[in-house]
Design an enzyme around this catalytic site. Structure first.
Site, PDB file in Angstrom:
ATOM      1  N   ASP B  10       0.868  -1.183   0.000  1.00 21.86           N
ATOM      2  CA  ASP B  10       0.000   0.000   0.000  1.00 21.86           C
ATOM      3  C   ASP B  10       0.901   1.228   0.000  1.00 21.86           C
ATOM      4  OD1 ASP B  10      -2.166   1.740   0.152  1.00 21.86           O
ATOM      5  OD2 ASP B  10      -2.316   1.604   2.319  1.00 21.86           O
ATOM      6  N   SER B  11       0.344   2.341  -0.442  1.00 21.29           N
ATOM      7  CA  SER B  11       1.115   3.578  -0.359  1.00 21.29           C
ATOM      8  C   SER B  11       1.300   4.000   1.107  1.00 21.29           C
ATOM      9  CB  SER B  11       0.414   4.699  -1.134  1.00 21.29           C
ATOM     10  OG  SER B  11      -0.870   4.916  -0.608  1.00 21.29           O
ATOM     11  N   TYR B  42      -0.559   8.565  -2.734  1.00 19.36           N
ATOM     12  CA  TYR B  42      -0.375   8.439  -4.177  1.00 19.36           C
ATOM     13  C   TYR B  42      -1.453   9.192  -4.952  1.00 19.36           C
ATOM     14  CZ  TYR B  42       3.101   4.584  -4.051  1.00 19.36           C
ATOM     15  OH  TYR B  42       4.214   3.816  -3.893  1.00 19.36           O
ATOM     16  N   GLY B  43      -2.630   9.298  -4.356  1.00 18.88           N
ATOM     17  CA  GLY B  43      -3.800   9.799  -5.065  1.00 18.88           C
ATOM     18  C   GLY B  43      -3.563  11.048  -5.898  1.00 18.88           C
ATOM     19  N   CYS B  73      -4.091  -0.766  -2.306  1.00 16.80           N
ATOM     20  CA  CYS B  73      -4.144   0.695  -2.445  1.00 16.80           C
ATOM     21  C   CYS B  73      -4.996   0.966  -3.673  1.00 16.80           C
ATOM     22  CB  CYS B  73      -2.723   1.213  -2.632  1.00 16.80           C
ATOM     23  SG  CYS B  73      -2.603   2.924  -3.187  1.00 16.80           S
ATOM     24  N   ASN B  74      -6.015   1.795  -3.515  1.00 21.11           N
ATOM     25  CA  ASN B  74      -6.917   2.038  -4.631  1.00 21.11           C
ATOM     26  C   ASN B  74      -6.220   2.720  -5.801  1.00 21.11           C
ATOM     27  OD1 ASN B  74      -9.993   1.393  -4.178  1.00 21.11           O
ATOM     28  ND2 ASN B  74      -9.072   1.806  -2.197  1.00 21.11           N
ATOM     29  N   SER B  75      -5.406   3.726  -5.503  1.00 24.94           N
ATOM     30  CA  SER B  75      -4.729   4.443  -6.592  1.00 24.94           C
ATOM     31  C   SER B  75      -3.816   3.496  -7.361  1.00 24.94           C
ATOM     32  CB  SER B  75      -3.902   5.593  -6.036  1.00 24.94           C
ATOM     33  OG  SER B  75      -4.715   6.463  -5.298  1.00 24.94           O
ATOM     34  N   CYS B 184     -11.758   2.833  -0.077  1.00 24.20           N
ATOM     35  CA  CYS B 184     -10.473   3.269   0.468  1.00 24.20           C
ATOM     36  C   CYS B 184     -10.174   2.298   1.593  1.00 24.20           C
ATOM     37  CB  CYS B 184     -10.585   4.708   0.991  1.00 24.20           C
ATOM     38  SG  CYS B 184      -9.151   5.241   1.978  1.00 24.20           S
ATOM     39  N   THR B 185      -8.938   1.813   1.636  1.00 24.88           N
ATOM     40  CA  THR B 185      -8.649   0.753   2.610  1.00 24.88           C
ATOM     41  C   THR B 185      -8.554   1.257   4.050  1.00 24.88           C
ATOM     42  OG1 THR B 185      -6.348   0.885   1.839  1.00 24.88           O
ATOM     43  CG2 THR B 185      -7.667  -0.947   1.042  1.00 24.88           C
ATOM     44  N   HIS B 186      -8.677   2.573   4.246  1.00 24.10           N
ATOM     45  CA  HIS B 186      -8.821   3.067   5.622  1.00 24.10           C
ATOM     46  C   HIS B 186     -10.239   2.818   6.158  1.00 24.10           C
ATOM     47  CE1 HIS B 186      -5.158   5.384   4.865  1.00 24.10           C
ATOM     48  NE2 HIS B 186      -5.161   5.815   6.100  1.00 24.10           N
TER      49      HIS B 186
END
Lengths: 275, 275
Positions: B10-11, B42-43, B73-75, B184-186
């Site tokens: 992940d970023s 990263y977004g 990470c979504n981005s 979003c992984t948060h």
């Protein structure tokens, strides 16, 4: 009051999946967990005895000053919810009704499966809770006696658990269920194995997650949440062997389980004191 | 090979919610986590740079001998999935498509909401992934810029997060969404707060859980699962400050995060080496 712990009670280890949800979602809350492992499993016992044991344990949690009670055991939930609500001034949350409500909210075809221990299956506790469902809703209950043993042995992936799950789930798949209630607090640890066997069209309803949602709502609405700067202190009590509890509890919940203490409760008290 | 770790990238910290799912559901698997916190988020970066940074990090995980890669990470998922599948011999799992498939499987009224960071919202990564949905399906995307900051501050319950969530979710509620992707992984750490605001009729789809399901399936089908007696060893790498990472990572994932090591990756390498 709001810094007081949340009391989580189970006959054994399964309730630790509910405690895990609380730790993840309410990181400022303290948990006081009591597992009546000296007298587990409750399932095969007469309901009067389940009620007696459960109230003994819940009394002990209330004596410790908990601000809310979570009955994280299916047998106990079926037996004592009404008694507990009458007996205690603090809010009481249990595992069956939140899962039933969630299943009704998510099913698309009205075909709902429930998997549980043999005792919960025979008690018809889930079927009874669906009594107000419209006639278009069909509920099928399936006992899965080997799942608890597999989870406690740490076997939650691999060919053995997949094969056992295929056998248990086949009758529910034949009935085309699109929603499956995990009616035992051990089963959230099998989520991915169950989803693998059923495919992603079937919705799993974790009673642990549904119960945590209910608890979140109750604490929020009652103004009972701990402050955002509260440093939680968790306590782990067992009526059985603290070392054995420590080992399995760390596997179920993680290293947050530090010291485990013995609780002396009811006749378990006498029996253990005599050892 | 099967005892090799699963590489989770992940970023920053969000991917730890995916790692948490792996630890819970695949307790015999080792995790090698790499958070590119020196270069997060990263977004806002151009896609070419996201691709470059992501491949640098994934290369590093592959050099460590991982048996599978999780892009948590979504981005990064939007930017490099195709490249990563071409570049590496090991299976690659990411976070966007599993969540989209799950949402399509569970929606009842075809009205699906997606919440994410501003950058993911602007990238239209989720909307693009719904391209094959039938015309009866409507997808609404909502940016929730403050959620990451609240989660990283540990504010996942209480009036502040509830009020912020009400504001963000109101437009989705007006559109009558019955399914909400946590893009979003948060956000899995906000599950109960979101469910509280939306009510239990709305289904939450956690990209962390959907991704863990995908990983379980891939490892099972490829015969890549670790043996049932494997004692997992987890490793935590960051391109940034290991102490800062350690603090937040323990809050995100728990005390399983023991020692954190610094990874020197790409230009982050040069920048850090110059410090």
């Amino acid at each position: 009051m709001t810094e007081a712990p949340i009391g989580v009670f189970d006959s054994g280890f399964g309730g630790l999946t509910v405690a895990r949800e609380v730790l993840d979602q309410l990181p400022h809350e303290s948990v006081l967990y009591l597992g009546d492992t000296a007298r587990t499993p409750y399932g095969p016992r007469p309901i009067a005895q389940v009620r007696e044991f459960s109230l003994e344990c819940l009394d002990r949690l209330v004596e410790h000053g908990v601000k809310a009670l979570v009955i994280a055991c299916n047998s106990a939930s079926a037996a004592v919810l009404a008694d507990a609500r009458e007996r205690y001034a603090v809010p009481v949350v249990e595992v069956i009704r939140p899962a039933v409500r969630r299943a009704m909210a998510v099913t698309r075809n009205g075909k709902i499966g429930v998997i549980s221990t043999a005792a919960t299956h025979q008690s018809r506790a889930y079927l009874d809770s669906f009594v107000a469902a419209p006639p278009s809703v069909h509920v099928a209950s399936q006992a899965c006696p080997r799942f608890v043993e597999l989870v406690e042995a740490g076997v939650t992936s691999g060919p053995e658990v997949i094969e056992v799950a295929r056998d248990y789930l086949a009758p529910l798949q034949e009935r085309d269920v699109d929603t499956l209630i995990l009616g035992c607090t051990h089963y959230p640890l099998l989520t991915q194995a169950l989803q693998y066997v059923l495919g992603e069209q079937v919705q799993l309803v974790s009673s642990a997650a549904a119960t945590a949602a209910d608890l979140f709502r109750v604490l929020t609405d009652s103004g009972l949440l701990a402050a955002q700067d509260n440093e939680p202190v968790h306590q782990w009590l067992t009526t059985g062997d603290p070392d054995g509890f420590h080992y399995l509890a760390r596997r179920f919940l993680g290293p947050e389980v530090e010291q485990v203490h013995r609780a002396f409760v009811g006749r378990a008290d006498e029996r253990l004191a005599a050892q």
